[in-house]
Design a protein around this motif. Structure first.
Motif, PDB file in Angstrom:
ATOM      1  N   TYR A 199       7.570  -8.746  -6.778  1.00  0.00           N
ATOM      2  CA  TYR A 199       6.491  -8.076  -6.048  1.00  0.00           C
ATOM      3  C   TYR A 199       6.725  -6.569  -5.976  1.00  0.00           C
ATOM      4  O   TYR A 199       5.818  -5.786  -6.253  1.00  0.00           O
ATOM      5  CB  TYR A 199       6.384  -8.679  -4.648  1.00  0.00           C
ATOM      6  N   ASN A 246      -1.535  -7.460   0.244  1.00  0.00           N
ATOM      7  CA  ASN A 246      -2.099  -7.541  -1.098  1.00  0.00           C
ATOM      8  C   ASN A 246      -1.905  -6.192  -1.789  1.00  0.00           C
ATOM      9  O   ASN A 246      -1.973  -5.140  -1.154  1.00  0.00           O
ATOM     10  CB  ASN A 246      -3.580  -7.885  -1.037  1.00  0.00           C
ATOM     11  N   LYS A 247      -1.595  -6.219  -3.057  1.00  0.00           N
ATOM     12  CA  LYS A 247      -1.501  -4.987  -3.834  1.00  0.00           C
ATOM     13  C   LYS A 247      -1.741  -5.306  -5.297  1.00  0.00           C
ATOM     14  O   LYS A 247      -1.619  -6.464  -5.728  1.00  0.00           O
ATOM     15  CB  LYS A 247      -0.150  -4.294  -3.637  1.00  0.00           C
ATOM     16  N   GLN A 248      -2.079  -4.294  -6.050  1.00  0.00           N
ATOM     17  CA  GLN A 248      -2.295  -4.450  -7.486  1.00  0.00           C
ATOM     18  C   GLN A 248      -0.959  -4.768  -8.160  1.00  0.00           C
ATOM     19  O   GLN A 248       0.082  -4.199  -7.798  1.00  0.00           O
ATOM     20  CB  GLN A 248      -2.889  -3.180  -8.083  1.00  0.00           C
ATOM     21  N   GLU A 259      -4.326  -6.891 -15.474  1.00  0.00           N
ATOM     22  CA  GLU A 259      -4.390  -6.464 -14.084  1.00  0.00           C
ATOM     23  C   GLU A 259      -4.605  -7.684 -13.199  1.00  0.00           C
ATOM     24  O   GLU A 259      -5.389  -8.576 -13.525  1.00  0.00           O
ATOM     25  CB  GLU A 259      -5.549  -5.490 -13.877  1.00  0.00           C
ATOM     26  N   THR A 260      -3.921  -7.706 -12.081  1.00  0.00           N
ATOM     27  CA  THR A 260      -4.072  -8.784 -11.113  1.00  0.00           C
ATOM     28  C   THR A 260      -3.682  -8.229  -9.752  1.00  0.00           C
ATOM     29  O   THR A 260      -3.516  -7.027  -9.595  1.00  0.00           O
ATOM     30  CB  THR A 260      -3.226 -10.018 -11.532  1.00  0.00           C
ATOM     31  N   ASN A 261      -3.543  -9.105  -8.783  1.00  0.00           N
ATOM     32  CA  ASN A 261      -3.065  -8.670  -7.472  1.00  0.00           C
ATOM     33  C   ASN A 261      -2.281  -9.795  -6.814  1.00  0.00           C
ATOM     34  O   ASN A 261      -2.309 -10.945  -7.277  1.00  0.00           O
ATOM     35  CB  ASN A 261      -4.216  -8.150  -6.597  1.00  0.00           C
ATOM     36  N   TYR A 262      -1.591  -9.450  -5.760  1.00  0.00           N
ATOM     37  CA  TYR A 262      -0.687 -10.403  -5.099  1.00  0.00           C
ATOM     38  C   TYR A 262      -1.438 -11.650  -4.630  1.00  0.00           C
ATOM     39  O   TYR A 262      -0.987 -12.770  -4.879  1.00  0.00           O
ATOM     40  CB  TYR A 262       0.019  -9.717  -3.931  1.00  0.00           C
ATOM     41  N   ARG A 319      -4.268 -12.940  -5.663  1.00  0.00           N
ATOM     42  CA  ARG A 319      -4.728 -13.748  -6.799  1.00  0.00           C
ATOM     43  C   ARG A 319      -3.579 -14.586  -7.350  1.00  0.00           C
ATOM     44  O   ARG A 319      -3.761 -15.753  -7.680  1.00  0.00           O
ATOM     45  CB  ARG A 319      -5.324 -12.845  -7.894  1.00  0.00           C
TER      46      ARG A 319
END
Length: 162
Positions: free
Chosen positions: A55, A93-95, A110-113, A115
């Motif tokens: 993370y 949440n973060k990118q 690209e995603t995020n925490y 997702r």
């Protein structure tokens, strides 16, 4: 809400493992193509670990996980790591970047925490469903009614019952 649901899922896995003997944890099941409950649990743990442990770096790669045999042969160690991750899930949440080895080892998406937490929840539920098949041979093991069932399926069943 998502974090709480993932924590609940991890608790279901811990509850299962606490009931199993280490022999049952490492028993091969023909119904699982001779895999063990331990192998499925290791897979769940290591994918989640790929997210939680990476993370801070912001780059997740599920393909380059540890594959630690101890997690599939020692249920106490598996429980310890599940409890560790359950404690560490509360993150904003973060990118993130998701590295994968589908086309090349340098391509990222690209995603995020959140997702990826959702992906890990769905992944765990999928493996729980497989584990549940093996549990028919271990009738003394009791799991929750939601074990191995997607939240959307549980909601649908509630609607049908009304």
């Amino acid at each position: 809400m998502l974090v709480q649901i993932v924590k609940q899922n991890l608790s279901e896995n811990i509850d299962l493992l606490q009931q199993l003997t280490n022999e049952e944890f490492t028993l091969s099941f023909p119904e699982l193509s001779n895999a063990t409950i331990g192998e499925h649990m290791r897979h769940i743990i290591e994918l989640l670990g790929s997210l939680v442990d990476r993370y801070e770096s912001g780059i997740i790669n599920y393909d380059k996980r540890k594959r630690d045999i101890v997690l599939q042969t020692d249920k106490t160690e598996a429980i310890k790591i599940l409890e560790k991750y359950r404690f560490e899930l509360d993150k904003p949440n973060k990118q993130l970047a998701l590295a994968h080895n589908c086309f090349s080892d340098t391509e990222t998406l690209e995603t995020n925490y959140f997702r990826e937490l959702l992906y890990n929840l769905e992944h765990s539920i999928h493996h729980q469903a497989l584990i549940k098949v093996a549990l028919y041979r271990l009738p003394h093991i009791k799991v929750s009614d939601s074990f191995g069932i997607a939240p959307s399926t549980l909601d649908y069943r509630k609607q049908c019952a009304q």
